[in-house]
Design a protein around this motif. Structure first.
Motif, short mmCIF file in Angstrom:
data_model
loop_
_atom_site.label_atom_id
_atom_site.label_comp_id
_atom_site.label_asym_id
_atom_site.label_seq_id
_atom_site.Cartn_x
_atom_site.Cartn_y
_atom_site.Cartn_z
N GLN A 98 -3.73 27.93 -4.14
CA GLN A 98 -4.79 26.91 -4.94
C GLN A 98 -5.00 27.55 -6.23
N LEU A 99 -5.19 28.89 -6.59
CA LEU A 99 -5.52 29.73 -7.98
C LEU A 99 -4.36 29.42 -8.73
N ARG A 104 -1.84 27.35 -13.54
CA ARG A 104 -0.79 26.64 -13.98
C ARG A 104 -0.99 25.19 -14.76
N ASP A 105 -2.11 24.58 -13.94
CA ASP A 105 -2.54 23.21 -14.72
C ASP A 105 -3.13 23.66 -16.01
N GLN A 128 -12.04 31.14 -18.33
CA GLN A 128 -13.20 31.95 -17.90
C GLN A 128 -14.08 31.33 -16.81
N GLU A 129 -14.30 30.29 -16.76
CA GLU A 129 -15.27 29.44 -15.55
C GLU A 129 -14.45 29.82 -14.24
N LEU A 130 -12.84 29.54 -14.34
CA LEU A 130 -12.35 29.86 -13.06
C LEU A 130 -12.53 31.34 -12.69
N SER A 131 -12.45 32.38 -13.68
CA SER A 131 -12.51 33.82 -13.51
C SER A 131 -13.78 34.17 -12.76
N GLY A 132 -14.82 33.40 -13.31
CA GLY A 132 -16.37 33.71 -12.89
C GLY A 132 -16.71 33.00 -11.58
N SER A 133 -15.79 32.19 -10.99
CA SER A 133 -16.46 31.02 -10.12
C SER A 133 -16.40 31.86 -8.66
N GLN A 134 -15.68 32.82 -8.30
CA GLN A 134 -15.69 33.54 -7.15
C GLN A 134 -15.55 34.97 -7.17
N ALA A 135 -15.35 35.81 -6.33
CA ALA A 135 -15.12 37.09 -6.19
C ALA A 135 -13.48 37.12 -5.66
N TRP A 136 -12.78 37.25 -6.83
CA TRP A 136 -11.26 37.41 -6.61
C TRP A 136 -10.66 38.89 -6.17
N ASN A 137 -9.55 38.82 -5.34
CA ASN A 137 -9.08 40.04 -5.12
C ASN A 137 -8.35 40.72 -6.45
N GLN A 140 -5.32 38.62 -7.60
CA GLN A 140 -5.75 37.04 -8.26
C GLN A 140 -6.52 37.57 -9.59
N HIS A 141 -7.21 38.56 -9.54
CA HIS A 141 -7.70 38.83 -10.88
C HIS A 141 -6.74 39.13 -11.81
#
Length: 197
Positions: A98-99, A104-105, A128-137, A140-141
């Protein structure tokens, strides 16, 4: 005897990991070859460079690695089971898929054929919003940071050159003649220009 036109002029993003002539990166023991590195093409490219990067670049990287660690290459090939294990380890989770789609989009919209400051900045805000939206591994980060580096590089280069076309900066400027280098330190990406020759 005469130039041959090549079309289409681009079919994927150009650039890649910065390496030296021995295919070493700025990280000790990490080498890059093939289409993931930027050794053999610049603002534009020809398809044959992919073959050179993979075959010649791969050979140089392997030789450099063997010299660094003083090892003999024995031509060992992974078994089917080892390949399957490695593929399973590297395959993404549903969350990662999903990420990947979201990244990609955003990049497809912001880094399309014709770019503008407005579109690039909008893409950066969304990333940046996507980056801060949750704790990524970590993996993913890293993907999110790479996407931001691509956007920052396009924002930085206020000109058009090769496949980087900005309708708000349609001219090619001598001051930007060189390689755009994005460097990540922790959670920050800095972009600079490495002048040629």
């Amino acid at each position: 005897r005469e130039p041959v036109p090549v079309e289409p002029g681009i079919h994927y993003f150009m650039g890649g990991i910065d390496v030296d002539v021995r295919h070493r990166t700025n990280i000790e023991g990490l080498y890059a070859a093939g289409e993931c590195c930027s050794q053999y093409h610049g603002a534009n490219r020809l398809g044959g460079n992919s073959t050179m990067g993979a075959i010649y670049g791969g050979r140089i990287a392997a030789q450099s690695l063997a010299e660094q660690f003083n090892v003999q290459t024995d031509g060992t090939i992974l078994s089917v089971e080892q390949n399957a294990s490695l593929a399973a380890e590297l395959s993404g989770t549903v969350q990662e898929e999903q990420l990947n789609r979201q990244i990609r989009d955003i990049l497809s919209e912001a880094l399309g054929i014709v770019r503008t400051e407005e579109g690039l900045q909008a893409g950066m805000r969304r990333m940046q919003e996507l980056s801060g939206s949750q704790a990524w591994n970590e993996r993913q980060h890293d993907r999110l940071m790479l996407a931001q580096a691509m956007l920052q590089s396009a924002i930085y280069r206020k000109e058009s050159r090769g496949a980087h076309y900005r309708s708000d900066y349609p001219e090619t400027l001598e001051e930007f003649r060189g390689r755009t280098v994005a460097l990540r330190q922790a959670d920050t990406v800095t972009v600079s220009l490495e002048k040629l020759g």
